[in-house]
Design a protein around this motif. Structure first.
Motif, PDB file in Angstrom:
ATOM      1  N   VAL A 122     -27.170  -5.146  27.527  1.00 22.88           N
ATOM      2  CA  VAL A 122     -26.782  -5.072  26.119  1.00 22.88           C
ATOM      3  C   VAL A 122     -26.871  -3.636  25.606  1.00 22.88           C
ATOM      4  CG1 VAL A 122     -27.398  -5.830  23.787  1.00 22.88           C
ATOM      5  CG2 VAL A 122     -27.406  -7.463  25.672  1.00 22.88           C
ATOM      6  N   ALA A 123     -27.805  -2.841  26.144  1.00 21.51           N
ATOM      7  CA  ALA A 123     -27.917  -1.447  25.722  1.00 21.51           C
ATOM      8  C   ALA A 123     -26.635  -0.671  26.018  1.00 21.51           C
ATOM      9  CB  ALA A 123     -29.103  -0.778  26.418  1.00 21.51           C
ATOM     10  N   ALA A 124     -25.998  -0.970  27.158  1.00 27.71           N
ATOM     11  CA  ALA A 124     -24.726  -0.314  27.474  1.00 27.71           C
ATOM     12  C   ALA A 124     -23.630  -0.744  26.509  1.00 27.71           C
ATOM     13  CB  ALA A 124     -24.319  -0.640  28.916  1.00 27.71           C
ATOM     14  N   TRP A 125     -23.713  -1.971  26.036  1.00 28.31           N
ATOM     15  CA  TRP A 125     -22.677  -2.510  25.147  1.00 28.31           C
ATOM     16  C   TRP A 125     -22.753  -1.914  23.743  1.00 28.31           C
ATOM     17  CZ3 TRP A 125     -22.926  -7.615  22.168  1.00 28.31           C
ATOM     18  CH2 TRP A 125     -21.664  -7.933  21.650  1.00 28.31           C
ATOM     19  N   VAL A 126     -23.960  -1.694  23.245  1.00 30.65           N
ATOM     20  CA  VAL A 126     -24.114  -1.230  21.866  1.00 30.65           C
ATOM     21  C   VAL A 126     -23.906   0.270  21.724  1.00 30.65           C
ATOM     22  CG1 VAL A 126     -25.702  -3.120  21.324  1.00 30.65           C
ATOM     23  CG2 VAL A 126     -26.619  -0.949  22.113  1.00 30.65           C
ATOM     24  N   LEU A 127     -23.804   0.988  22.842  1.00 26.93           N
ATOM     25  CA  LEU A 127     -23.522   2.417  22.755  1.00 26.93           C
ATOM     26  C   LEU A 127     -22.134   2.649  22.158  1.00 26.93           C
ATOM     27  CD1 LEU A 127     -24.784   3.889  26.159  1.00 26.93           C
ATOM     28  CD2 LEU A 127     -25.728   4.337  23.887  1.00 26.93           C
ATOM     29  N   PRO A 128     -21.966   3.643  21.307  1.00 30.10           N
ATOM     30  CA  PRO A 128     -20.617   3.987  20.847  1.00 30.10           C
ATOM     31  C   PRO A 128     -19.725   4.340  22.027  1.00 30.10           C
ATOM     32  CG  PRO A 128     -22.283   5.079  19.511  1.00 30.10           C
ATOM     33  CD  PRO A 128     -23.013   4.447  20.654  1.00 30.10           C
ATOM     34  N   GLU A 129     -18.450   4.025  21.904  1.00 33.29           N
ATOM     35  CA  GLU A 129     -17.518   4.201  23.020  1.00 33.29           C
ATOM     36  C   GLU A 129     -17.465   5.649  23.493  1.00 33.29           C
ATOM     37  OE1 GLU A 129     -13.365   2.081  23.840  1.00 33.29           O
ATOM     38  OE2 GLU A 129     -13.188   3.713  22.390  1.00 33.29           O
ATOM     39  N   ILE A 130     -17.486   6.589  22.579  1.00 35.90           N
ATOM     40  CA  ILE A 130     -17.387   7.993  22.966  1.00 35.90           C
ATOM     41  C   ILE A 130     -18.650   8.452  23.695  1.00 35.90           C
ATOM     42  CG2 ILE A 130     -18.317   8.887  20.795  1.00 35.90           C
ATOM     43  CD1 ILE A 130     -15.392  10.361  22.813  1.00 35.90           C
ATOM     44  N   VAL A 131     -19.811   7.923  23.282  1.00 40.16           N
ATOM     45  CA  VAL A 131     -21.062   8.256  23.974  1.00 40.16           C
ATOM     46  C   VAL A 131     -21.054   7.686  25.382  1.00 40.16           C
ATOM     47  CG1 VAL A 131     -23.568   7.992  23.932  1.00 40.16           C
ATOM     48  CG2 VAL A 131     -22.323   8.390  21.795  1.00 40.16           C
ATOM     49  N   ALA A 132     -20.622   6.423  25.505  1.00 42.26           N
ATOM     50  CA  ALA A 132     -20.522   5.810  26.828  1.00 42.26           C
ATOM     51  C   ALA A 132     -19.555   6.587  27.710  1.00 42.26           C
ATOM     52  CB  ALA A 132     -20.079   4.357  26.697  1.00 42.26           C
ATOM     53  N   GLY A 133     -18.467   7.097  27.121  1.00 42.69           N
ATOM     54  CA  GLY A 133     -17.510   7.879  27.890  1.00 42.69           C
ATOM     55  C   GLY A 133     -18.121   9.141  28.465  1.00 42.69           C
ATOM     56  N   PHE A 134     -18.902   9.859  27.678  1.00 46.54           N
ATOM     57  CA  PHE A 134     -19.540  11.084  28.178  1.00 46.54           C
ATOM     58  C   PHE A 134     -20.606  10.763  29.233  1.00 46.54           C
ATOM     59  CE2 PHE A 134     -17.945  13.144  24.225  1.00 46.54           C
ATOM     60  CZ  PHE A 134     -17.266  14.190  24.853  1.00 46.54           C
ATOM     61  N   LEU A 135     -21.326   9.653  29.058  1.00 46.77           N
ATOM     62  CA  LEU A 135     -22.314   9.265  30.065  1.00 46.77           C
ATOM     63  C   LEU A 135     -21.645   8.944  31.401  1.00 46.77           C
ATOM     64  CD1 LEU A 135     -24.747   6.978  28.016  1.00 46.77           C
ATOM     65  CD2 LEU A 135     -25.212   9.252  28.922  1.00 46.77           C
ATOM     66  N   LEU A 136     -20.541   8.206  31.336  1.00 46.30           N
ATOM     67  CA  LEU A 136     -19.850   7.860  32.582  1.00 46.30           C
ATOM     68  C   LEU A 136     -19.129   9.062  33.173  1.00 46.30           C
ATOM     69  CD1 LEU A 136     -19.954   5.073  33.903  1.00 46.30           C
ATOM     70  CD2 LEU A 136     -20.546   5.007  31.478  1.00 46.30           C
ATOM     71  N   TYR A 137     -18.716  10.000  32.323  1.00 49.06           N
ATOM     72  CA  TYR A 137     -18.149  11.248  32.852  1.00 49.06           C
ATOM     73  C   TYR A 137     -19.199  11.996  33.670  1.00 49.06           C
ATOM     74  CZ  TYR A 137     -16.605  16.102  32.915  1.00 49.06           C
ATOM     75  OH  TYR A 137     -16.281  17.379  33.310  1.00 49.06           O
ATOM     76  N   ALA A 138     -20.418  12.060  33.142  1.00 44.12           N
ATOM     77  CA  ALA A 138     -21.502  12.714  33.871  1.00 44.12           C
ATOM     78  C   ALA A 138     -21.851  11.970  35.157  1.00 44.12           C
ATOM     79  CB  ALA A 138     -22.736  12.832  32.976  1.00 44.12           C
ATOM     80  N   PHE A 139     -21.606  10.669  35.189  1.00 43.34           N
ATOM     81  CA  PHE A 139     -21.917   9.867  36.376  1.00 43.34           C
ATOM     82  C   PHE A 139     -20.871  10.068  37.472  1.00 43.34           C
ATOM     83  CE2 PHE A 139     -21.634   5.849  38.773  1.00 43.34           C
ATOM     84  CZ  PHE A 139     -22.941   5.754  39.238  1.00 43.34           C
ATOM     85  N   PHE A 140     -19.580  10.138  37.095  1.00 44.12           N
ATOM     86  CA  PHE A 140     -18.504  10.176  38.081  1.00 44.12           C
ATOM     87  C   PHE A 140     -18.018  11.587  38.422  1.00 44.12           C
ATOM     88  CE2 PHE A 140     -17.777   5.698  36.728  1.00 44.12           C
ATOM     89  CZ  PHE A 140     -17.761   5.112  37.984  1.00 44.12           C
ATOM     90  N   ARG A 141     -18.388  12.606  37.669  1.00 42.55           N
ATOM     91  CA  ARG A 141     -17.853  13.942  37.925  1.00 42.55           C
ATOM     92  C   ARG A 141     -18.313  14.475  39.286  1.00 42.55           C
ATOM     93  NH1 ARG A 141     -21.352  18.345  36.035  1.00 42.55           N
ATOM     94  NH2 ARG A 141     -19.462  19.489  35.461  1.00 42.55           N
ATOM     95  N   ARG A 142     -17.681  15.560  39.720  1.00 44.68           N
ATOM     96  CA  ARG A 142     -17.932  16.077  41.078  1.00 44.68           C
ATOM     97  C   ARG A 142     -19.392  16.403  41.293  1.00 44.68           C
ATOM     98  NH1 ARG A 142     -18.856  16.377  45.346  1.00 44.68           N
ATOM     99  NH2 ARG A 142     -17.918  17.507  47.077  1.00 44.68           N
ATOM    100  N   GLU A 143     -20.067  16.956  40.301  1.00 51.68           N
ATOM    101  CA  GLU A 143     -21.492  17.272  40.428  1.00 51.68           C
ATOM    102  C   GLU A 143     -22.344  16.221  39.739  1.00 51.68           C
ATOM    103  OE1 GLU A 143     -19.293  19.269  38.961  1.00 51.68           O
ATOM    104  OE2 GLU A 143     -18.847  20.736  40.536  1.00 51.68           O
ATOM    105  N   GLY A 144     -21.832  15.011  39.624  1.00 56.77           N
ATOM    106  CA  GLY A 144     -22.501  13.984  38.846  1.00 56.77           C
ATOM    107  C   GLY A 144     -23.501  13.161  39.620  1.00 56.77           C
ATOM    108  N   THR A 145     -24.016  12.138  38.943  1.00 55.73           N
ATOM    109  CA  THR A 145     -25.084  11.311  39.501  1.00 55.73           C
ATOM    110  C   THR A 145     -24.635  10.525  40.718  1.00 55.73           C
ATOM    111  OG1 THR A 145     -25.917  11.070  37.242  1.00 55.73           O
ATOM    112  CG2 THR A 145     -26.821   9.589  38.900  1.00 55.73           C
ATOM    113  N   LEU A 146     -23.425   9.961  40.687  1.00 57.02           N
ATOM    114  CA  LEU A 146     -22.957   9.140  41.807  1.00 57.02           C
ATOM    115  C   LEU A 146     -22.885   9.951  43.097  1.00 57.02           C
ATOM    116  CD1 LEU A 146     -21.839   6.535  42.963  1.00 57.02           C
ATOM    117  CD2 LEU A 146     -19.571   7.190  42.134  1.00 57.02           C
ATOM    118  N   ASN A 147     -22.325  11.149  43.031  1.00 52.29           N
ATOM    119  CA  ASN A 147     -22.244  11.970  44.238  1.00 52.29           C
ATOM    120  C   ASN A 147     -23.617  12.442  44.703  1.00 52.29           C
ATOM    121  OD1 ASN A 147     -19.479  11.846  44.699  1.00 52.29           O
ATOM    122  ND2 ASN A 147     -19.043  13.521  43.290  1.00 52.29           N
TER     123      ASN A 147
END
Length: 299
Positions: A122-147
């Protein structure tokens, strides 16, 4: 000579003030017409003109020119395909399936586990869309968390926002929107009578058969409602994609809302962008009609 007793005849009262029954709805109806019907009507007008933000001082009626341009535009057709991929992957398959799985598993989990998982989702759901977008950008970017995680496990990494942008934004939308499906299905599963499940178990039905032949038919209307609401919400996602990829690289993650924004505000083609918005509105209406027809029959 006997006189028959007069039986009083009940006279139905005159219904007065019947037109006033709709009076309480008048303010809400007026507000809908003003703030919803008015803008839609104005957009319908703009879609048939050549209105631009810059470059022309007059606006002329052009008929179906904007719609003919859209169906002949390769970028528009690409946006339609990507919108369908984004909707199917993130809504029909992702949020719907994962939400149902979480709701089913949480029914059998202990209370601390249900509280922890429910809070995280639910915490992921209540985040504003733009905030969630920046968090997922940081997760998927080349130097991000996933890599960083893949490198730590010795697995190959890549620039996900460049190689698989539409799948990256689809998974981001799944992460953000699964909570709604989970809550809908949790409520639906709690309404299933325990006696029906126990009777099926006594008859020898295993877990998968009970789920397929008992649980799913009992929550069919909730599934239809959830699919309709999720689809309509996914069709209009803009901030999440804009924050992560801005429709790029190139136009490889440019769904219809992003394409519409680019045409209307970056290229100043308000008339053309509004025509695309009306086509998107018709797509959402078509999905709604299909879901409502599927839900018409009673369980």
């Amino acid at each position: 000579m006997t006189t028959a007793a007069k039986v009083p005849v009940a006279v139905s009262p005159v219904r007065r003030g019947r037109p006033l029954r709709w009076l309480p709805l008048a303010p809400a109806t007026a507000l809908l017409l003003l703030f919803l019907g008015g803008p839609i009507a104005y957009c319908c007008y703009i879609a048939f003109t050549n209105m631009q933000l810059t470059g022309t001082a007059t606006t002329e009626f052009t008929g179906l020119a904007n719609f003919r341009r859209a169906f002949g535009d390769d970028d528009f057709r690409n946006a339609v395909v990507l919108t369908l991929v984004f909707t199917v992957v993130s809504s029909l398959l992702g949020q719907n399936t994962l939400g149902l799985a979480l709701a089913t598993l949480m029914r059998r989990a202990s209370k601390p586990v249900r509280t922890l998982i429910g809070s995280v989702v639910v915490a992921a759901w209540v985040l504003p869309e733009i905030v969630a977008g920046f968090l997922l950008y940081a997760f998927f970017r080349r130097e991000g968390t996933l890599n960083a995680l893949l490198d730590g496990l010795g697995l190959p990494s890549q620039n996900w926002l460049y190689t698989l942008p539409i799948l990256a934004v689809s998974f981001a939308n799944v992460w953000r929107g699964t909570a709604f499906s989970m809550l809908v299905y949790s409520a639906a599963l709690s309404e299933i009578p325990q006696e029906i499940t126990e009777a099926a178990e006594v008859d020898g039905a295993g877990g998968p058969r009970r789920f397929w032949h008992v649980t799913l038919p009992m929550i069919r209307r909730s599934i239809g409602t959830n699919l309709m609401l999720n689809t309509l919400q996914t069709l209009s996602v803009f901030g999440l994609i804009w924050a992560m990829t801005r429709g790029g690289p190139g136009n490889r993650s440019q769904t219809l809302p992003v394409f519409m924004y680019d045409q209307a505000f970056n290229k100043s083609l308000i008339g053309y962008g509004t025509a695309v918005a009306l086509l998107l509105l018709l797509v959402g209406a078509a999905f709604s009609v299909v879901y409502l027809r599927l839900m018409r029959e009673e369980v």
